[in-house]
Design a protein around this motif. Structure first.
Motif, mmCIF file in Angstrom:
data_model
loop_
_atom_site.group_PDB
_atom_site.id
_atom_site.type_symbol
_atom_site.label_atom_id
_atom_site.label_comp_id
_atom_site.label_asym_id
_atom_site.label_seq_id
_atom_site.Cartn_x
_atom_site.Cartn_y
_atom_site.Cartn_z
ATOM 1 N N ARG A 77 63.119 57.425 2.440
ATOM 2 C CA ARG A 77 62.007 58.350 2.217
ATOM 3 C C ARG A 77 61.612 58.442 0.747
ATOM 4 O O ARG A 77 60.863 59.321 0.354
ATOM 5 C CB ARG A 77 62.367 59.742 2.750
ATOM 6 N N TRP A 78 62.123 57.526 -0.047
ATOM 7 C CA TRP A 78 61.810 57.512 -1.468
ATOM 8 C C TRP A 78 61.547 56.071 -1.893
ATOM 9 O O TRP A 78 62.126 55.138 -1.322
ATOM 10 C CB TRP A 78 62.964 58.075 -2.309
ATOM 11 N N ILE A 79 60.674 55.890 -2.875
ATOM 12 C CA ILE A 79 60.389 54.575 -3.435
ATOM 13 C C ILE A 79 60.364 54.695 -4.956
ATOM 14 O O ILE A 79 59.703 55.590 -5.503
ATOM 15 C CB ILE A 79 59.026 54.019 -2.967
ATOM 16 N N ARG A 80 61.068 53.803 -5.629
ATOM 17 C CA ARG A 80 60.899 53.682 -7.073
ATOM 18 C C ARG A 80 59.634 52.851 -7.306
ATOM 19 O O ARG A 80 59.479 51.776 -6.724
ATOM 20 C CB ARG A 80 62.099 52.998 -7.718
ATOM 21 N N TYR A 81 58.765 53.330 -8.164
ATOM 22 C CA TYR A 81 57.512 52.593 -8.364
ATOM 23 C C TYR A 81 56.946 52.845 -9.760
ATOM 24 O O TYR A 81 57.275 53.838 -10.422
ATOM 25 C CB TYR A 81 56.469 52.997 -7.308
ATOM 26 N N ASP A 82 56.101 51.927 -10.183
ATOM 27 C CA ASP A 82 55.302 52.074 -11.399
ATOM 28 C C ASP A 82 53.887 51.625 -11.094
ATOM 29 O O ASP A 82 53.661 50.803 -10.192
ATOM 30 C CB ASP A 82 55.865 51.223 -12.544
ATOM 31 N N ILE A 83 52.932 52.124 -11.861
ATOM 32 C CA ILE A 83 51.536 51.717 -11.724
ATOM 33 C C ILE A 83 51.018 51.270 -13.080
ATOM 34 O O ILE A 83 51.188 51.970 -14.078
ATOM 35 C CB ILE A 83 50.655 52.856 -11.151
#
Length: 272
Positions: A77-83
């Motif tokens: 239910r969690w995602i590590r992300y960058d934009i």
């Protein structure tokens, strides 16, 4: 305990463009490139997905109606992300920045300032891991320590190679990122827009420290030399093989190094 996804398997969006279109996009584990003419919805799709993620990467279904993510593993239910976005436009809140005595003038400058802080934390983390490894008494402790420090050295080597035509090199004895050029010391904010853009992308990848995470990029090729565009995806994967790349682009150069099969046209994932 937070359970993080390794990658996104599918993005589904209801009612893109006011109920007229439905998006279903099955994703590759590594590289996913969204293509199409201006105005077809590439940036809108990426923005909707990023908006469904909280600042910490949680994605409960109630956050944004009509956007669903299928992830691996499926119960995460969690995602590590960058934009990463491409605009090197002037900072809007210059007054607040000037109060903390920073010589920043553009959004890329502000991103670099924030990344410098993450870079310091990253170095502390790998330094602690190296010390613990060397003190462990393991027979291959020295080799393990080399592996831990390898991504940082690779990052520095890549940047030196990219900037070689202008004679810039990272000063490796510094804790923060600074450059030397013909005997002068340069801050990252003194680089060209293209150099800043590439530094932001690669530094963002480095400080994720080899973890599985998703890197969203909206037209990252803006300001980049065509040769840098060709190398971009490979350089990112070299720094972190565990990243999943999801990007929107207009540039043929970005896909030239063997990524044609990773391209998806917006029209191919749209139910009209």
């Amino acid at each position: 305990m937070q359970k993080f996804a390794d990658y996104i398997e599918e993005i589904e969006i209801d009612s893109l463009w006011g109920g007229k279109k439905h998006i279903r996009w099955e994703l590759n584990r590594r590289v996913n490139i969204l293509s199409g003419i201006n105005g077809v919805g590439k940036s809108t799709i990426l923005n909707k997905v990023v908006r469904v993620l909280s600042q910490g990467g949680e994605f409960p279904s109630h956050l944004l109606k009509g956007v669903r993510l299928r992830v691996n593993p499926e119960d995460a239910r969690w995602i590590r992300y960058d934009i990463i976005r491409s605009f090197d436009r002037p900072l809007l809140n210059m007054e607040s920045i000037s109060k903390i005595n920073l010589n920043l003038s553009t959004e890329l400058d502000w991103q670099l300032f924030q990344l410098q802080r993450k870079y310091l934390d990253y170095q502390v983390n790998i330094g602690n891991r190296i010390i613990a490894t060397l003190q462990s008494g393991a027979a291959d402790a020295a080799e393990q320590a080399q592996r831990i420090s390898h991504p940082k050295r690779l990052f520095q080597d890549i940047i030196d190679d990219l900037f070689t035509d202008t004679g810039k090199k990272i000063i490796r004895s510094e804790n923060e990122i600074r450059f030397t050029q013909i005997g002068e010391t340069l801050m990252p904010y003194q680089l060209s827009s293209g150099e800043k853009q590439m530094l932001v992308i690669l530094l963002t990848v480095l400080v994720e420290d080899g973890q599985s995470y998703v890197l969203f990029m909206d037209e990252p090729e803006v300001s980049l030399h065509i040769e840098w565009q060709k190398r971009l995806i490979d350089l990112i994967l070299d720094l972190n093989p565990n990243v999943q790349i999801i990007l929107a682009t207009h540039s043929p150069a970005v896909i030239m190094n063997g990524w044609m099969d990773s391209v998806t046209e917006v029209s191919d994932i749209t139910d009209k």
